[in-house]
Design an enzyme around this catalytic site. Sequence first.
Site, PDB file in Angstrom:
ATOM      1  N   LYS A  79       0.858  -1.204   0.000  1.00 34.96           N
ATOM      2  CA  LYS A  79       0.000   0.000   0.000  1.00 34.96           C
ATOM      3  C   LYS A  79       0.884   1.240   0.000  1.00 34.96           C
ATOM      4  O   LYS A  79       1.895   1.291   0.728  1.00 34.96           O
ATOM      5  CB  LYS A  79      -0.900  -0.027   1.242  1.00 34.96           C
ATOM      6  CG  LYS A  79      -1.931   1.090   1.278  1.00 34.96           C
ATOM      7  CD  LYS A  79      -2.826   0.967   2.510  1.00 34.96           C
ATOM      8  CE  LYS A  79      -3.918   2.021   2.562  1.00 34.96           C
ATOM      9  NZ  LYS A  79      -4.779   1.899   3.758  1.00 34.96           N
ATOM     10  N   SER A 154      -9.829   1.697   2.764  1.00 37.48           N
ATOM     11  CA  SER A 154      -8.974   2.488   1.907  1.00 37.48           C
ATOM     12  C   SER A 154      -7.922   1.679   1.150  1.00 37.48           C
ATOM     13  O   SER A 154      -7.382   2.156   0.159  1.00 37.48           O
ATOM     14  CB  SER A 154      -8.266   3.557   2.739  1.00 37.48           C
ATOM     15  OG  SER A 154      -7.409   2.945   3.693  1.00 37.48           O
ATOM     16  N   SER A 178      -9.977  -0.682   6.964  1.00 42.96           N
ATOM     17  CA  SER A 178      -9.392  -0.570   5.618  1.00 42.96           C
ATOM     18  C   SER A 178      -8.636  -1.780   5.097  1.00 42.96           C
ATOM     19  O   SER A 178      -8.220  -1.779   3.941  1.00 42.96           O
ATOM     20  CB  SER A 178      -8.469   0.637   5.552  1.00 42.96           C
ATOM     21  OG  SER A 178      -9.241   1.793   5.406  1.00 42.96           O
TER      22      SER A 178
END
Length: 488
Positions: A79, A154, A178
């Site tokens: 990420k 997210s 997330s």
Amino acid sequence: MTELYQMTIHELHDLLKQRKASSREITQSVYQRIEAVEGMVHAYITLTRDTAMKQAAAADEKIKRGEIEPLTGIPLAIKDILCTTGIKTTCGSKILENFVPPYDATVIQKLKAQCAVFVGKTNMDEFAMGSSTETSSFGPTGNPWDLERVPGGSSGGSAAAVAADECIASLGTDTGGSIRQPAACCGVVGIKPTYGRVSRFGLVAFASSLDQIGPFTKDVTDAALVMNGISGYDPQDSTSVNREVPDYTGCLIADVKGLTLGIPREYLATDGVDPEVEKAVRDALRVLEKQGATLKEISLPHTEYAVAVYYLIAPAEASSNLARYDGVKYGYRTPGDASLREMYETTRSEGFGAEVKRRIMLGTYALSAGYYDAYYKKASQVRTLICGDFEQAFTSCDLIVTPTAPTPPFRLGEKLNNPLQMYLSDIFTIPANLAGLPGISIPCGFSSQGLPIGLHIAGNLFAEETILRCAYCFENHTEWHLKKPPLT
Ligand code: GLN
């Protein structure tokens, strides 16, 4: 024929060990897949093919020396909120679009020590604020199961990359859901570890008392392997816990006999739970009951306040953490020769997107003199009550099982202009963050439209092993995790 990019970490590890495949071949195969589908999915912000091929070559050398470890030579996606030396780390934000960190996050150092391969940095909601990956400054990610739908967020890029076989596993972060919510939306496995289990050093902070790093994988065994690779004490993170890390693969026994699963009364009564989600979760509970688990209704009386508490505490911490982006120390600075104050204001208004600005304003308000007691302090007190609910619940059950998200993945754009609706996507995952508890999402079915549904299993502090055991048992008695999205 099964392609290398479709395989799991443990399958590829066996091939590498027996020298039936090299890390270079596996990495090539993953990039071929990326070439074929990334144009549709847009899981990545940055791809690092050249460095990845070098890392794969180094992994092959390590394997030749007989030094193979479980993640050696395995292509992983990261990420874009985790600092990576020499590689852009944007947090999905214009304000960091050219930020190149001079150091690696601890989790990256740990994976590098095993000679894992890094495919690229994945798309995400700006500063991890969102549940759909649509607040990214770099455009949305499509859900591999239906490109018109969101992958969750997210960490939507990390989840979609695993679901679309654009990497073998990935790392995400979870502040309110997330990792688990996008895992549910994309039909993969995602774990948020206990707060303090994994070092946050080098993770760009959103809400420091809630953030944790964790894996996305194709199955539960892989999740245990990545947990082994990233967990542990780190003196550079004062909230990391100095406690021995078990071998998480040791608890993978396909058996839940003797485990009591708590079903919170309040959660099933929640408005807005899609009937297909509810049915899939009830069916999943029956599978676990059949394998010997005892189901027990429990009560978490303060969970109805969890979302409200989260949307005071997380923005309050974010408003403080994001004060550092001022055009001086990091990232974007507005052009021109305005005064210092104007430069700050213009940099921040140009550099941040709407959702981030909303959070900064909410958080600043909740912390300001005169409102602090009514909002931030009150929220912190209710947070303590929520922790107490869990403490009480875990005196009579081992794990708590719920849906991960109230609905299957929604359409791109559907909730973008309705923040409250978007915030409710995390209604089942937020309580675990507030209490620091670990949780996993595993695939437990599909809607009539063919969209994935996730089962959430939360445990007491440091009960990752019990969670993994239950998840592994479920996986062994179902086939949901074997389904692949219809991407061509
Ligand atoms: N969707 C939640 C939010 O927008 C949680 C995000 C997260 O876990 N990073 O804050």
